[in-house]
Design an enzyme around this catalytic site. Structure first.
Site, PDB file in Angstrom:
ATOM      1  N   GLN A 209       0.843  -1.189   0.000  1.00 28.89           N
ATOM      2  CA  GLN A 209       0.000   0.000   0.000  1.00 28.89           C
ATOM      3  C   GLN A 209       0.883   1.245   0.000  1.00 28.89           C
ATOM      4  O   GLN A 209       2.057   1.191   0.385  1.00 28.89           O
ATOM      5  CB  GLN A 209      -0.943  -0.014   1.213  1.00 28.89           C
TER       6      GLN A 209
ATOM      7  N   ALA B 294       8.614   8.334  12.934  1.00 24.98           N
ATOM      8  CA  ALA B 294      10.028   8.721  12.884  1.00 24.98           C
ATOM      9  C   ALA B 294      10.877   7.567  12.377  1.00 24.98           C
ATOM     10  O   ALA B 294      10.656   6.402  12.722  1.00 24.98           O
ATOM     11  CB  ALA B 294      10.495   9.156  14.270  1.00 24.98           C
ATOM     12  N   PHE B 295      11.872   7.906  11.566  1.00 25.59           N
ATOM     13  CA  PHE B 295      12.789   6.897  11.037  1.00 25.59           C
ATOM     14  C   PHE B 295      13.710   6.373  12.139  1.00 25.59           C
ATOM     15  O   PHE B 295      14.067   7.092  13.071  1.00 25.59           O
ATOM     16  CB  PHE B 295      13.654   7.504   9.949  1.00 25.59           C
ATOM     17  N   LEU B 296      14.123   5.143  11.981  1.00 30.27           N
ATOM     18  CA  LEU B 296      15.203   4.570  12.777  1.00 30.27           C
ATOM     19  C   LEU B 296      16.528   4.845  12.069  1.00 30.27           C
ATOM     20  O   LEU B 296      16.540   5.209  10.883  1.00 30.27           O
ATOM     21  CB  LEU B 296      14.994   3.064  12.943  1.00 30.27           C
TER      22      LEU B 296
ATOM     23  N   ASP C 166      -1.461  -9.102  11.713  1.00 39.15           N
ATOM     24  CA  ASP C 166      -0.481  -9.032  10.616  1.00 39.15           C
ATOM     25  C   ASP C 166       0.932  -8.864  11.161  1.00 39.15           C
ATOM     26  O   ASP C 166       1.601  -7.873  10.903  1.00 39.15           O
ATOM     27  CB  ASP C 166      -0.852  -7.862   9.693  1.00 39.15           C
TER      28      ASP C 166
ATOM     29  N   GLU D 180      11.971  -7.375  13.873  1.00 37.17           N
ATOM     30  CA  GLU D 180      13.375  -7.014  13.708  1.00 37.17           C
ATOM     31  C   GLU D 180      14.045  -6.734  15.044  1.00 37.17           C
ATOM     32  O   GLU D 180      13.386  -6.364  16.023  1.00 37.17           O
ATOM     33  CB  GLU D 180      13.514  -5.781  12.804  1.00 37.17           C
TER      34      GLU D 180
ATOM     35  N   ASP E 173       5.288  -1.579  12.143  1.00 42.76           N
ATOM     36  CA  ASP E 173       4.161  -1.819  11.247  1.00 42.76           C
ATOM     37  C   ASP E 173       2.930  -2.286  12.010  1.00 42.76           C
ATOM     38  O   ASP E 173       2.628  -3.471  12.080  1.00 42.76           O
ATOM     39  CB  ASP E 173       4.532  -2.848  10.172  1.00 42.76           C
TER      40      ASP E 173
END
Length: 586
Positions: free
Chosen positions: A271, A392-394, A460, A465, A480
């Protein structure tokens, strides 16, 4: 006769070649023609906004004052005039939650077409990454240390349910002392964030003071760093962020207010998701609103074909913090202007040419993805405002590698087949004999994750990780969560199967769940208070909040059933010292 046929064949081949060349030329010129036709005479069109976006990119790519040297050389290619090439975009758009982003991963989205059709093509996971400088050249500063409980922006301390919760002894249990191997990045508190190069390239970058002075207020070096970087340097073996890190609340504020300077589509995924870059060089993953708060997932929908909900991502972050897991990257809601903050700043031509005006005179776009990216599933503003979540990005994989693991209780992602755990009641015994689940730490993390998913109704969870630097003795990152909070009227008990089969849980988790079931610390009220601070509040429909209390009671009953069957000491893993048990009154 034979010679005539040969000549005709040669002429046919030549004509086909010329037609192919003409088609390539038309396709190459089409975006320019579309942009020139899209703006009336004398009005600025989308192409007119490109210089501003391109001016921001070199500063992003060349932030020499960044506390680790320059950014990757690949970023500079994206700052040049014209569209960035696919290789550069792929480097800049690496995401922790996409299993294919790690060489050790086996992404469901990389299956061959035949297998993908059989599996139902489940989506990739998506809170993202941010490219940081090489820590080998210039190490990063430490978390500034305890400063009291951190609340979302806008919440007052007096009379706050969250304040009372975070002051409870169970929320004061310290993590073990950190050694050099327990922090994600090394520390050098003398290095300062230097926006001089960025200010030279981007006039919008806030910069004051005389030449050579970048901190006219006299703030400490650590405090000069942007909040996304403070979040990154606070990551350690035991937590994604600490309870006392003030950068988390400030980062939530940044996600909702920072100027957006660049937008691109995230490659892969089922998506549409967008990568947004901010004025302070931070980046976040944008998931647009696709359903209203009141809409439930239709009962005939399979879990792998459901929409991803932006409000589920926001609520998941708040729930994770209230449970004291602290394994979800910060997420905030935001109203985005599709014209000024997406179309006019994007350099992604594939995204740009999917914009159109609907019959109701609303701005719409649909992008490119596996599912739900067509004019029939277009995202439309009102008239050009769209709501979404920003995660926010890792840290980038080149600086902090992550390993992707297949969830042992992963579903079959098939319309008819069942997974092994669904038919084998002793499945957990087999899992517990397999590394890394033969150690108590990882199996207990999976139990935490199953409780977290059950409370949200998220089916889902096919992969998870961990940070590779910390080996197997570290926490699971809860990435997610967009398919949570889809049904408030149904409790999916199969999500709790790991807990029911293994009958294991941390004492700290069990005691916090019991605390959140009490009237003075009721989970639904805490969630409501926490979510009120978000810019797109109300984030959850009231029945979803009520479902949290109901599902919490189901989790506690499942633990009681295990205790009756196997005994307290076999079920509850004691991770609290005697002093903390006494303080908690247990």
């Amino acid at each position: 006769m034979k010679m005539i046929l040969v000549r005709r064949f040669r002429v046919l081949i030549l004509m086909a070649f010329l037609a192919a060349c003409a088609l390539h030329l038309v396709l190459d010129l089409l975006p320019k023609l579309e942009r020139s036709a899209a703006r009336p005479s004398g009005e600025p069109g989308c192409s007119c906004a490109q210089p501003a976006a391109e001016a921001a990119a070199p500063g992003w790519a060349q932030a020499r004052g960044h506390p680790g040297g320059e950014l990757a050389a690949a970023a500079s290619a994206a700052g040049e005039a014209g569209w960035p090439n696919k290789h550069t975009l792929r480097i800049l758009q690496d995401f922790s939650s996409d299993p294919s982003s790690n060489l050790t991963s086996h992404s469901l989205e990389k299956l061959p077409p035949a297998a993908e059709a059989a599996e139902g093509a489940p989506p990739g996971q998506d809170p993202g990454v941010r490219r940081l400088p090489n820590p080998a050249h210039r190490p990063l500063p430490r978390d500034p240390g305890p400063r009291g409980p951190v609340l979302p922006p806008g919440l007052s301390g007096d009379g706050s349910l969250l304040t009372r919760l975070f002051q409870h002894p169970l929320y004061q249990v310290p993590i073990p002392p950190l050694t050099e191997g327990d922090v994600l990045f090394n520390v050098n508190s003398d290095i300062r964030f230097n926006p001089k190069a960025a200010a030279a390239e981007n006039p919008d970058w806030p910069h004051e003071g005389p030449e050579g002075e970048f901190l006219p207020t006299g703030e400490a070096a650590v405090d000069s760093y942007p909040n996304w970087l403070k979040f990154h340097i606070g990551i350690n073996r035991y937590e994604l962020y600490s309870r006392h890190n003030p950068a988390v609340g400030a980062l939530l504020q940044d996600l909702g207010t920072q100027k957006i300077t660049s937008v691109a589509m995230k490659s892969g995924g089922t998506q549409l998701k967008l990568i947004m870059t901010f004025q302070n060089y931070g980046q976040a993953l944008f998931k647009p609103m696709k359903q209203t708060r009141e809409q439930e997932t239709p009962p005939d929908f399979f879990y792998f074909s459901d929409y991803e909900r932006h409000n589920a991502e926001i609520a998941a972050f708040h729930l994770d913090r209230i449970l004291d897991f602290r394994r979800v990257p910060p997420v905030a809601g935001r109203l985005v202007n599709m014209t000024k903050e997406i179309r006019d700043v994007t350099r992604d031509k594939k995204l740009w040419r999917t914009f159109f005006i609907s019959p109701a005179n609303n701005i719409c776009f649909y992008g490119e993805c596996s599912y739900y990216c067509s004019t029939e599933h277009a995202l439309c503003g009102k008239p050009d405002q769209i709501e979404g979540s920003l995660a926010a990005f890792l840290p980038d994989l080149s600086l902090a590698k992550r390993k992707t693991w297949r969830n042992p209780w992963r579903r079959s992602y098939h319309k008819r087949k069942k997974a092994e755990w669904e038919v084998d009641p002793d499945y957990c015994e087999e899992v517990k004999q397999t590394p890394p689940y033969d150690s108590s730490q990882r199996i207990l993390d999976v139990m935490d994750m199953s409780i977290f998913d059950f409370l949200m109704g998220n089916m889902d969870r096919h992969h998870y990780e961990t940070f590779e630097k910390f080996g197997n003795e570290t926490f699971i990152i809860h990435l997610d969560n967009g398919r949570g909070f889809g049904k408030h009227s149904h409790d999916e008990l199969s999500i709790l199967v790991p807990l029911q089969q293994c009958c294991r849980i941390r004492r700290s988790t069990y005691l916090r769940l019991q605390l959140l079931a009490q009237e003075e610390h009721r989970l639904s009220l805490l969630m409501a208070e926490s979510l009120r601070a978000d810019r797109v509040a109300p984030v959850l429909f009231q029945p979803h909040l009520e479902a949290l209390d109901r599902r919490l009671r189901i989790v506690l009953q499942a633990v009681r059933d295990c205790v009756e069957k196997d005994g307290l000491h076999s079920v509850v893993e004691d991770d609290l010292g005697p002093e903390h048990r006494a303080a908690a009154g247990r």
